[in-house]
Structure formats: C-alpha cells, structure tokens
Motif scaffolding. Structure first.
Motif, PDB file in Angstrom:
ATOM      1  N   ALA A  48       2.610  -0.906   6.442  1.00  0.00           N
ATOM      2  CA  ALA A  48       1.488  -0.116   5.936  1.00  0.00           C
ATOM      3  C   ALA A  48       1.703   1.345   6.263  1.00  0.00           C
ATOM      4  CB  ALA A  48       0.188  -0.611   6.544  1.00  0.00           C
ATOM      5  N   ALA A  49       1.813   2.155   5.239  1.00  0.00           N
ATOM      6  CA  ALA A  49       1.983   3.605   5.432  1.00  0.00           C
ATOM      7  C   ALA A  49       0.638   4.289   5.273  1.00  0.00           C
ATOM      8  CB  ALA A  49       2.969   4.156   4.417  1.00  0.00           C
ATOM      9  N   GLU A  50       0.504   5.398   5.999  1.00  0.00           N
ATOM     10  CA  GLU A  50      -0.763   6.120   5.957  1.00  0.00           C
ATOM     11  C   GLU A  50      -0.901   6.929   4.674  1.00  0.00           C
ATOM     12  OE1 GLU A  50      -3.179   5.637   8.144  1.00  0.00           O
ATOM     13  OE2 GLU A  50      -1.795   4.128   8.937  1.00  0.00           O
ATOM     14  N   ASN A  51       0.207   7.206   4.051  1.00  0.00           N
ATOM     15  CA  ASN A  51       0.195   7.924   2.772  1.00  0.00           C
ATOM     16  C   ASN A  51       1.159   7.243   1.821  1.00  0.00           C
ATOM     17  OD1 ASN A  51       0.151  10.359   5.105  1.00  0.00           O
ATOM     18  ND2 ASN A  51      -1.467  10.486   3.539  1.00  0.00           N
ATOM     19  N   GLU A  52       1.032   7.573   0.579  1.00  0.00           N
ATOM     20  CA  GLU A  52       1.978   7.031  -0.382  1.00  0.00           C
ATOM     21  C   GLU A  52       3.404   7.445  -0.021  1.00  0.00           C
ATOM     22  OE1 GLU A  52       0.499   6.494  -4.824  1.00  0.00           O
ATOM     23  OE2 GLU A  52       0.175   8.554  -4.159  1.00  0.00           O
ATOM     24  N   ILE A  53       4.338   6.529  -0.194  1.00  0.00           N
ATOM     25  CA  ILE A  53       5.759   6.838   0.007  1.00  0.00           C
ATOM     26  C   ILE A  53       6.339   7.187  -1.367  1.00  0.00           C
ATOM     27  CG2 ILE A  53       7.981   5.989   0.816  1.00  0.00           C
ATOM     28  CD1 ILE A  53       6.471   4.031   2.611  1.00  0.00           C
ATOM     29  N   ILE A  54       6.490   8.461  -1.611  1.00  0.00           N
ATOM     30  CA  ILE A  54       6.967   8.921  -2.910  1.00  0.00           C
ATOM     31  C   ILE A  54       8.475   9.138  -2.831  1.00  0.00           C
ATOM     32  CG2 ILE A  54       6.725  10.616  -4.740  1.00  0.00           C
ATOM     33  CD1 ILE A  54       4.221   8.950  -4.216  1.00  0.00           C
ATOM     34  N   ILE A  55       9.232   8.425  -3.643  1.00  0.00           N
ATOM     35  CA  ILE A  55      10.689   8.547  -3.692  1.00  0.00           C
ATOM     36  C   ILE A  55      11.051   9.308  -4.965  1.00  0.00           C
ATOM     37  CG2 ILE A  55      12.829   7.229  -3.958  1.00  0.00           C
ATOM     38  CD1 ILE A  55      11.695   5.174  -2.107  1.00  0.00           C
ATOM     39  N   PRO A  56      11.889  10.317  -4.820  1.00  0.00           N
ATOM     40  CA  PRO A  56      12.187  11.168  -5.974  1.00  0.00           C
ATOM     41  C   PRO A  56      12.888  10.452  -7.110  1.00  0.00           C
ATOM     42  CG  PRO A  56      13.662  11.678  -4.154  1.00  0.00           C
ATOM     43  CD  PRO A  56      12.618  10.765  -3.606  1.00  0.00           C
ATOM     44  N   GLY A  57      13.468   9.298  -6.880  1.00  0.00           N
ATOM     45  CA  GLY A  57      14.130   8.561  -7.932  1.00  0.00           C
ATOM     46  C   GLY A  57      15.604   8.880  -8.013  1.00  0.00           C
ATOM     47  N   LEU A  58      16.304   8.124  -8.846  1.00  0.00           N
ATOM     48  CA  LEU A  58      17.751   8.253  -8.964  1.00  0.00           C
ATOM     49  C   LEU A  58      18.169   9.273 -10.003  1.00  0.00           C
ATOM     50  CD1 LEU A  58      18.610   4.441  -8.896  1.00  0.00           C
ATOM     51  CD2 LEU A  58      18.998   6.069  -7.056  1.00  0.00           C
ATOM     52  N   GLY A  59      17.205   9.714 -10.812  1.00  0.00           N
ATOM     53  CA  GLY A  59      17.593  10.633 -11.879  1.00  0.00           C
ATOM     54  C   GLY A  59      18.523   9.934 -12.852  1.00  0.00           C
TER      55      GLY A  59
END
Length: 851
Positions: free
Chosen positions: A824-835
C-alpha cells in the motif's frame, strides 16, 4: 220510375232524382239545372235541406272545394238565424246533418283529421238511437254510407300517418279507437283484425326507429318510440323494456335504466338480456359488486336456456371468475416488486402482501375491473388499475435516534396510535403527506422492516433500490432545515451525507423534498422536484454529475469508478452499510450479513471486478483491506482522482508508430500483440485476485529517506523503466531475497477502444489501410463508402504505443507460495512508461495471484 213521376206530376224529389241520374250519365250541367227546378215545388222549410243536397251534387260533380265551402256557409248562415228553424239548424244540422255531411266530404278528400272532429261532434250532440231521415235520403240518393264513419275516419287517418312515418301519432289515434269505439264495432271481425294487424305494424316500426336513434344524441329521441310501442301492450314487452333501459343508459340516466331493466326481469325472469341490461345500468351507476352479480345471473340464464341458439351465446362471454383469476395473477406479479410490508395510510396499520390483496378485493376498483370485462380479459388495463392501487410512496430521511420500529407499530396496531414524540410525529406526517398526494400505501425503513428476522432484513436490503425506483414517489425529509428554505440548504443537510440516501436520491423517478416543517423545499409545489431545474442544478453542482443523470438515473449511466466516487462522499453509522447501500446501484448479488464488518466492502468490490472485468477499483492509494491487499480499506479512498493518461491519437500516434517500425520487427510487434491479447479477464476466487497485467520486475530497492514519522520514501530500480520513487508506511525488506514487481493492470487501456475501424482478417497483412478509390457504386446505384481497415501489424503498433505511456503501477511483493501481496503506497506510483523503447523481452504478460 223517376221520369214517369215527372211526367205525371212535377215534384222536388222528382227533379232531385232526375239530377242524380243525369250526373250519373256524366251530364254535370244538366244535373245542376234540373236540380234547381226542385226549389220551385218545395216548401220553404225544405230549402235548407235542398241547398245541402245541391252541395252534395256539386261535390259529386267534381267541384269538391266549392261544395265544402257551400256546406260550411250553410252552417254559418244557420248560426246567424234567430227563428225556430235557425235554432234547429244550429243544433241539428251541425250534428246530424251538416256536420256529418261535411265530415263525409272531408273523408272523401282524404282529410281525415278534419273529418274526425266533425263526426265526433255529431255523435256527442245526437243520441245514438235517433234516426236522421235526411241522412237516409242522402244515402239513398247518392250512395253515401254514414255507418261507422268515426271508426273508418280514424282508421284511414292512422294509415295515412303511418305511411308518413308519423307512427307515434298514429298509435295515439289507434288507442283512441280501442278506448272509445262501441263494443259492437270493436268486436266486429273486420275491425278487430285491423286493430291487431295495425298494432303489430306500429310496434315493429317503433322498435326499429328507437333502435336507430344514435346513443350520442342528447335528446330523448329513442325513448318516445319505445314508450309508445310499450303502450300498445305487446305480448312480450321485455324486449321493449330492455331497449328502453339501453336508451336511458346511453344517456347516462342509470337509475332509470336500472328501473326498466328490473321491469324487464319481472316480466320475463328467464330472459337473459334483462340481466344484461341490469348489469349495464348497475355498472354505470358505479354499483359494481351488484353489477357483477347481475352479469353472473345473465350467464346462468344463457346456460339454462332451452333455446340452443341462446346457449351458443355463452361462448361469447368470459365469466367473472376468469377475470378474477387474471387479476390475481397480475396482483401477485406486482406485489413481487413491492415492499414486503407497507403502511396503510388510512388505518395506519402495517400490511403485508396478502393483507393488501384482501383490501384490494374489497375495493370498488376491483369490482369495477371484474364488471367491466365481459367478453375478454384486458390485461393491460388490469395492469394499470392494479399498479395504481398498489402504488406506494417511499420515505427517505436521516435516522435521528429511537425511530419507531416494526415491533413498536405492531404493538399499538397503527402509526396513529404511537405515542406523541417528535420521531413518531415525523412518521405520521409522512403518512399524512402520502395520503394528501392521493396514495394508499407508505413505506419507511424504520417500521416496515422486521429487522429481527434476518431473511426479511436481507431481502429488504437487496430489494430496496428497486423499491425506490418503482415507487410512485419518494418523500425526502430534511431534518434541521428550517422554514423558509433557501438555495444551498439541501446540499448542506445531514441527509446529503448518509450512505443510504445516495440510492434514495438517484433511484426514484419522482421525488419531493420537505423542510423540517414539511413544507416543499424552496416552496416548489411542482409535480416532481426532479423536474425542477433549480433543485437539480443544486444537486448536480454538489455531487458533480450531470443534472439529467440525477433526474433519470439508471445504474448503467455511470461507470464503476464514478459510482464509487459518489459513495465515497457519504458516511455510514454501520460499517457494512457502506457496501449494502450500493447493492442496487451496482446491480450486485452480494448477500448482506451484518457482523462481517469491512469484508462487506471487499465482497462488493470483488463482485464488481469479477462481473464486469473492471479494474479501476484497484486505482487507489492508502491502506489495504484485510479482505484482499489489492482492495482499499475504506470507500472514502475513491474520492481520489487517479491518473488517466489521455489517449494517443492523430499525429502523435503516427509519430509513435513510425518510431516503433524502426525499432521493432513485424514479428516482434505481433508477438507482443499476441501476448497482451491472450490475457484473460480478471477474477476473484476464494478472496484471491487473479490479475492479468504487464509485469516489471524490481532489480534493486533502497530507502531514500523518511517522509513522515511512519512513512518512508523508497527508490526502486526497474529495468527498462529506470528508477521509480514511492512512499509507503510498510517496512519493506531490503536485504532479503524477496521479489518485488510493478504491475501494469490497465490492460483494457492498452488494448484500446473496442469500437473503431474493423481489423483486416488477413493475419499476415502488414497494410495499415486498404488502398483503392474513395468510393464505389453498388449494383443498386447506392454509393458505398469504404471503412479503412487496419492490419494486425498496425494494430499491434498502436497497442505498443499505448503500452509505452505513463501509468499508475501497483507494487507487489511475492509471498512464499509464489502469490503476491500489494504494497500500500501513500500516493499513486506513477511510472513514466517505456516510450518507444520496447522489446518483447521487457513485455511480460502474466496473471498474478494476489492475496
């Protein structure tokens, strides 16, 4: 003989006889000249009689109008004379001579209406046994028959009037003949045969005329014909009485119609139409129960008739029992969708389904239905009537403490008998307002659910949304909102914060809001507050959904995430109600079980994922549920707005595809495409989430620092993605050999929209769009536009382009048995992606089992 008499000795009678002979020979002028010679040899007292005879001679010669004028003049002169002869002429000539002769003249001209009063006057002035020599002489000379003139004149007048279709007038004269003629005359075979024949003709004519009168005519056109026909005393008057009854019924004169129908039944108790007319009259008079009995009697009379043709009529009708059976079926169907128990707002008693059915079957609307259906069952009409009768009003309010419960009302038998407390008065006011709105039944969650019986409680909770949706109206009581109200009071009320009131706002089609004094909110007295632009806009602004959606809500109108957002803004005093209050909004099949606590929300979210394949319920940050680590501990988390990357379209998509073509071979792109497309739908089993996703293993994990006293900032090294930071309150093992992965579960987003251009069927096609002309003409000349078809290679590249976008990742940690748990993370885990730096090696499509 008369010629010899003249030759021997001239005389008045000889000249008269000679004149008659000449007239018979066609010598009219000679006859008149000869008659004038009679005046030379007559006595003075005979002059008036000779004048009368000459008038008859003129009449016979063809000058009828002149003759009539002569006789009328002769009678007038007699009235003006004052000698004894004048008195005699005044009294006797008008009666026994002049009046009779004048009447005979009128009869010969066909003016029977003129003749009859003259003949009647003569009869009244001269006794029957008094002979009139003058009339005998007239009969001898001219062949005129004065016997029975009154009857003959009346008969001829009857026939004339009948021919002119003035039958009612003819019958009046016919009845006069029957009443006033002598027994000898009336008893003669000729007269009696005429009376019988003419009576039958008139009765038939009058019935036919009465039948032809349009029932829409306001005037009593048909009734006089029936009345007159009845006055003739037909052998079987029942038919006429029935027609008379129908005539009255056609004009809405139900009591008159009933009287004539009853008379018809008395005349002939076996005549089925009498009971039919009685049924119609009783139904029109709204005496429906009696009408049903009359109809039953009619059917019995038809069935018992000795006439087979009448017995055949039975197949044209349905019995009341058939109608009742159809009504009962529809009542059962409607009650299936009604609350189990409601309040009878008249008596204040709690009524279950059987009690409501008994009340309905004693109501006039029930008997009206049964009475009105004689030839076929009108199921649609039954549906409307039954639905209207059983229509109920739902109560929506915020509980305020010791509300009156099911057992409380049962103990005193009626809500009107409850003690005078504010909360009891709230319930009574709701019932009073329901009755004012014209409804019979009211439902309140306080006293209409026997919460001591778990099966009834569970059925009520799972059915409640539908009860509100199917209600005739829902009354919302805003406790604490003082009168007069102002805009904004509604959305600031306690009612807007409660979990159950969300479905009570959305489900009903008709809603009325009331302040604490039971006055309409904002003084809006409209027929439905859901049609009030002002009130609906206030609500739309408060909960941030379109005004129209509130007015005509359906569970399909909003997505899963949007419905969870609405629920996240409300509170429950009982933990399980967070989930149970959403059963209807999500069309859920979960079974309520108070005592399961937070698991209730877990059950709901599990079902949502399993039934819909919707994984947006996993997009949250905060604490995990004990039910499953991928689900949140609280519904309030859904008030967050998760990452929702914009779709790649147009030039941006073309640019990505161009880059990917240079980096990925066709085979590799199709390999990735197949991996993603082969993933199954997400599902739950035994509280374990089987989640299809793209998995990105974590190579290294380190702590970057403390975020708060109990939270740490971690840095994860992910091949292909680089370094990813996230915050969690969990203590993650940094030195143990434990596998962490980031999961990309938004497979539906990667695959793209389900609608759009049709994909080419050729699995090896690498053509992005079909070539060819823009349009062709079909064989029928209609222009057919080609829809561009995207090849599988191009489709694969589009999917890979979406896979390269930033995404909200789930951090999972593997368990000893190779299952995973969510961190459980306190904030969203935003991953920039692979492009566009994607290869088949770093696209791992898997189904992970998550505890």
């Amino acid at each position: 003989m008369y010629i010899k008499s003249l030759e021997i000795q001239p005389s008045s009678i000889g000249y008269i006889a000679m004149a008659v002979i000449l007239l018979g020979q066609g010598d009219r002028e000679g006859a008149l000249r000869t008659f004038d010679l009679a005046f030379h040899d007559c006595e003075v007292q005979d002059n008036r009689f000779l004048l009368l005879l000459k008038s008859i001679l003129v009449f016979e010669s063809g000058n009828q109008e002149d003759a009539i004028i002569r006789v009328e003049h002769l009678a007038t002169r007699a009235n003006n004379d004052h000698d004894d002869e004048a008195a005699y002429l005044h009294t006797q000539a008008r009666s026994s001579r002049d009046a009779v002769v004048l009447g005979a003249m009128y009869m010969k001209k066909g003016k029977y209406g003129h003749a009859i009063p003259l003949i009647e006057r003569a009869k009244n002035l001269v006794p029957k046994d008094i002979r009139c020599p003058h009339l005998e002489m007239i009969s001898l000379l001219f062949g005129w028959n004065f016997s029975g003139m009154d009857i003959i004149a009346q008969q001829r007048l009857c026939e004339t009037l009948y021919a002119e279709e003035r039958t009612t007038e003819a019958v009046e004269i016919l009845l006069n003949i029957i009443r006033t003629s002598d027994e000898d005359v009336r008893g003669s075979k000729e007269t009696s045969d005429w009376i019988a024949d003419f009576t039958k003709k008139c009765a038939t004519r009058l019935e036919d005329v009465g039948d032809e009168v349009p029932r829409s005519v306001e005037h009593d056109n048909g009734l006089p014909q029936y009345s007159t026909a009845l006055s003739l005393g037909p052998p079987s008057p029942a038919g006429l009485l029935i027609k008379w009854s129908r005539d009255r019924a056609g004009k809405g004169l139900w009591e008159d119609a009933l009287q004539y129908a009853n008379d018809a039944v008395k005349v002939d108790p076996s005549y089925h139409w009498g009971y039919g007319a009685k049924h119609v009259a009783l139904h029109g008079a709204k005496r429906y129960e009696e009408a049903v009995d009359a109809f039953k009697t009619m059917l019995h009379a038809i069935e018992q008739s000795k006439d087979s043709a009448i017995r055949q009529l039975r197949k044209d009708y349905i019995s009341p029992s058939e109608t009742i059976a159809a009504i009962e079926r529809i009542v059962r169907e409607i009650l299936k969708n009604c609350p189990l128990v409601v309040i009878n707002v008249t008596t204040g008693c709690l009524c279950d389904g059987p009690a409501r059915t008994r009340i309905f079957k004693a109501d006039q609307s029930f008997f009206e239905l049964v009475s009105s259906m004689t030839r076929e069952v009108d199921s649609k009409r039954i549906q409307r009537v039954v639905a209207s009768f059983f229509g109920y009003v739902m109560f929506s309010h915020a509980w305020q403490g010791n509300e009156p419960l099911f057992q409380d009302v049962n103990a005193v038998e009626s809500v009107w008998n409850l003690p005078d407390t504010p909360l009891n008065q709230k319930l009574r006011s709701f019932c009073e307002e329901t009755r004012r709105l014209g409804h019979n039944w009211a439902w309140s969650d306080t006293c209409c659910i026997d919460k001591s019986t778990s099966s009834i409680l569970n059925q009520s909770l799972t059915s409640m949304y539908k009860w509100y949706a199917d209600s005739a109206a829902t009354l919302v009581f805003l406790a604490g909102i003082v009168h007069p109200t102002k805009p904004g009071d509604l959305t600031r009320s306690l009612w807007m914060t409660r979990t159950w009131t969300l479905q009570e706002l959305l489900a009903p089609k008709v809603v009325f809001f009331y302040d604490s004094e039971w006055q309409p909110y904002l003084s809006d007295t409209g027929r439905n507050h859901k049609e009030s632009p002002v009130i609906m806009q206030e609500l739309a602004d408060a909960i941030n959904i379109p005004r129209g959606t509130i007015g005509t809500f359906s569970p399909d109108d909003l997505g899963v995430r949007e419905k969870l957002r609405l629920a996240s803004m409300r509170n429950a005093t009982v933990e399980e109600d967070v989930a149970y209050s959403l059963i209807g909004i999500f069309r859920s099949d979960i079974r309520p079980h108070y005592g399961e606590g937070a698991d209730a929300l877990g059950h709901l979210l599990e079902e949502i994922v399993t039934r819909s394949g919707e994984v947006t319920v996993l997009a949250w940050s905060g604490k995990s549920s004990s039910y499953n680590s991928c689900l949140p501990a609280s519904i309030s988390i859904y008030n967050q707005t998760p990452l929702n990357p914009p779709p790649i379209e147009g030039e941006e998509m073309e640019t990505c595809i161009t880059e990917l073509r240079g980096k990925l071979s066709k085979e590799e792109a199709l390999r990735i495409y197949k991996r993603v497309n082969s993933l199954p739908a997400p599902r739950f089993a035994a509280r374990r989430l089987h989640l299809p996703c793209i998995v990105f293993p974590v190579r290294g994990l380190s702590i970057q620092g403390l975020h708060k006293s109990s939270e740490k900032l971690y840095l994860a090294e992910v091949p292909g993605l680089g370094n990813v930071e996230f915050i969690t309150a969990d203590d993650l093992p940094l030195h143990k050999r434990q596998k962490f992965v980031f999961a990309h579960p938004w497979i539906s987003h990667i695959r793209g929209p389900s609608s759009g251009p049709a994909w080419a069927d050729d699995p090896e096609s690498d053509t992005d769009f079909d070539s060819g002309s823009d349009s062709d003409a079909g064989s029928d000349g209609v222009v057919l536009l080609h829809t561009p078809q995207v090849g599988r290679h191009a489709k694969a590249l589009q999917m890979i382009a979406r896979l390269g976008q930033p995404f909200n990742a789930l951090l999972l940690v593997q368990q000893p048995n190779r299952e995973y748990k969510r961190v459980a993370a306190e904030n969203e885990i935003i991953i920039p992606g692979l492009g566009t730096n994607i290869t088949s090696k770093n696209v791992r499509a898997q189904v992970l089992e998550i505890l």
